[in-house]
Design an enzyme around this catalytic site. Structure first.
Site, PDB file in Angstrom:
ATOM      1  N   VAL A   1      61.239  -6.566  16.244  1.00 32.46           N
ATOM      2  CA  VAL A   1      62.400  -8.165  17.828  1.00 32.46           C
ATOM      3  C   VAL A   1      61.588  -9.115  17.961  1.00 32.46           C
ATOM      4  O   VAL A   1      61.776  -9.734  18.254  1.00 32.46           O
ATOM      5  CB  VAL A   1      62.686  -7.370  18.411  1.00 32.46           C
ATOM      6  CG1 VAL A   1      64.160  -7.880  19.733  1.00 32.46           C
ATOM      7  CG2 VAL A   1      63.475  -5.891  17.754  1.00 32.46           C
ATOM      8  N   ASP A   2      59.784  -8.532  18.462  1.00 35.63           N
ATOM      9  CA  ASP A   2      58.984  -9.940  18.829  1.00 35.63           C
ATOM     10  C   ASP A   2      59.139 -10.728  17.351  1.00 35.63           C
ATOM     11  O   ASP A   2      58.932 -11.546  18.114  1.00 35.63           O
ATOM     12  CB  ASP A   2      57.809  -9.308  18.552  1.00 35.63           C
ATOM     13  CG  ASP A   2      57.792  -8.305  20.222  1.00 35.63           C
ATOM     14  OD1 ASP A   2      58.330  -8.598  21.294  1.00 35.63           O
ATOM     15  OD2 ASP A   2      57.387  -7.769  20.180  1.00 35.63           O
ATOM     16  N   ILE A   3      58.402 -10.478  16.268  1.00 34.53           N
ATOM     17  CA  ILE A   3      58.164 -11.493  15.187  1.00 34.53           C
ATOM     18  C   ILE A   3      59.168 -11.970  14.702  1.00 34.53           C
ATOM     19  O   ILE A   3      59.857 -13.326  14.700  1.00 34.53           O
ATOM     20  CB  ILE A   3      57.870 -10.484  13.749  1.00 34.53           C
ATOM     21  CG1 ILE A   3      56.226 -10.250  14.028  1.00 34.53           C
ATOM     22  CG2 ILE A   3      56.964 -11.523  12.701  1.00 34.53           C
ATOM     23  CD1 ILE A   3      55.621 -10.872  14.894  1.00 34.53           C
TER      24      ILE A   3
ATOM     25  N   GLY B   1      60.080 -14.890  17.657  1.00 33.48           N
ATOM     26  CA  GLY B   1      59.034 -15.395  17.216  1.00 33.48           C
ATOM     27  C   GLY B   1      59.666 -16.769  15.849  1.00 33.48           C
ATOM     28  O   GLY B   1      59.186 -17.986  16.487  1.00 33.48           O
TER      29      GLY B   1
END
Length: 412
Positions: free
Chosen positions: A174-176, A179
């Site tokens: 989810v973070d990537i 981003g």
């Protein structure tokens, strides 16, 4: 004979001020840096980005996570609660194109660097805010991390088996993704600004990143108003030939989605007639786009599992791909990267960098043909602080005093 010249990096004229930390925000600016943007990473010298030390290595050693997310950037370590240093930041923002922040909603405003304050000095600024749940809404004031958002949005229940526990995706997906979503939105805003000269206020979140990753499934749930069964290691298409099967010598993931692919799979497995047996499968679609769905899923699974068990995973991987059926033996990441570096299946686009701890390999941005910037290592904390402050007009004595007080970090 003239040699073909590589185009210059796409974003070589773009300046980014990155106030973000951890993963999602730094990932957004990492992709911009890889495409040529000048990225200045701003950290609090009293509490720098926790990702610098997340792997618990030797004292002061930079983690590989931080190194990959911040390659190609410059470091400015200043305390934004100090009015003099906040003025320095505003001076930099006057000539910047992009600001990225991932404070909780309201924190940037309390620091005096909210969108309206920045727009007042630079109306063309593209201001990207990344948060857990967006700038407005019932949960906007809450913090979030990747695994928490996976739980909230249903991602943990979109993986694993129906009767199994919640299953987290094993990396910060989810973070990537957030981003990437942030970097894409910045590129769109830069394109619009080139035509209109207008800046942008962009709001995205980890929750949005998760939903975008699950778009086909989310829309299916919206359309049917019910959750489907958990897929485990089966393919999204629902084809009985789109799943992961145990073979001799390992596991094999297969995507025999179309009627033709499923027929080829059954032939190679030694299951004549199965692909055309109406008691076992039915065809959906039209013409060349015909897919298959199970009629007797349990019996199909029994026959397929028995047939796969009689084949070697590596040999069957090659035979299926050669026959037009996508397949891959299940590997650990280390095995995949080792093979990729030997040129066995894909080019991972690795870059060799020389950092403070020696030479290491870095992933490229995953694209070619855009004039990717030459990679440089992630900076040590405050490596650019002294030079930037001198160019901003601070005297050596003032810089020394600020360093002694802990309001800045100077290194290198």
């Amino acid at each position: 004979m003239e040699t073909e010249q590589m185009p210059p990096p796409c974003l070589s004229d773009v300046r980014v001020i990155d106030l973000s930390h951890v993963i999602a925000g730094p990932a957004a600016s990492m992709y911009l840096a890889a495409l040529g943007a000048e990225v200045l990473k701003v950290e609090n010298p009293r509490a720098p980005d926790v990702m610098r030390f997340v792997e618990g290595g030797p004292e002061g050693a930079m983690s590989s996570t931080f190194a990959t997310l911040n390659a190609g950037k410059k470091s400015l370590a200043i305390d934004l609660k100090n009015p003099r240093l906040r003025d320095v930041l505003f001076g930099l923002l006057r000539d910047a194109d992009v600001l990225i922040e991932n404070f909780r909603p309201g924190v940037a405003e309390r620091l005096g660097i909210g969108y309206e304050a920045v727009r007042a000095i630079n109306p063309r600024i593209i201001y990207l805010s990344i948060s857990g749940y967006g700038q407005a809404g019932a949960w906007s004031r809450f913090g979030a991390y990747d695994q928490v958002v996976q739980a909230l949005t249903g991602m943990m229940m979109a993986s694993g088996e129906e009767d199994g526990p919640p299953t987290k995706v094993g990396f910060p997906v989810v973070d990537i993704a957030t981003g990437m979503l942030g970097a894409m939105s910045v590129l769109a805003a830069l394109h619009r600004r080139a035509a209109t000269d207008a800046g942008s206020r962009i709001d995205t979140s980890l929750a949005q990143g998760a939903l975008q990753l699950m778009r086909p499934m989310a829309v299916r749930v919206l359309a049917t108003e019910q959750d489907g069964p958990r897929p485990g290691n089966r393919g999204f298409s629902g084809s009985p030939g789109a799943a992961t099967f145990r073979c001799a010598g390992g596991w094999l993931a297969v995507a025999a989605n179309t009627r033709r692919q499923f027929g080829v799979l059954c032939d190679l497995l030694g299951l004549p007639g199965v692909a055309d047996d109406p008691a076992l499968v039915r065809q959906v679609g039209d013409g060349g786009a015909t897919n298959v769905l199970p009629v007797d899923a349990a019996e199909l699974r029994r026959r397929l599992e028995g047939a796969f068990a009689r084949h070697d995973a590596a040999a069957l991987e090659l035979r299926l791909n050669a026959a037009g059926v996508p397949a891959a033996r299940v590997r650990r990441m280390g095995e995949f990267l080792h093979e990729a570096r030997r040129g066995l299946h894909v080019d991972p686009g690795l870059q060799r960098l020389q950092g403070d701890a020696g030479e290491f390999l870095q992933l490229g941005p995953g694209v070619a043909g855009l004039g990717v910037a030459g990679a440089t290592p992630a900076p040590m904390l405050g490596a650019g602080t002294a030079d930037i402050l001198r160019r901003a007009g601070l005297s050596p004595e003032e810089i020394g005093t600020l360093a002694q007080d802990g309001a800045i970090r100077v290194s290198g």
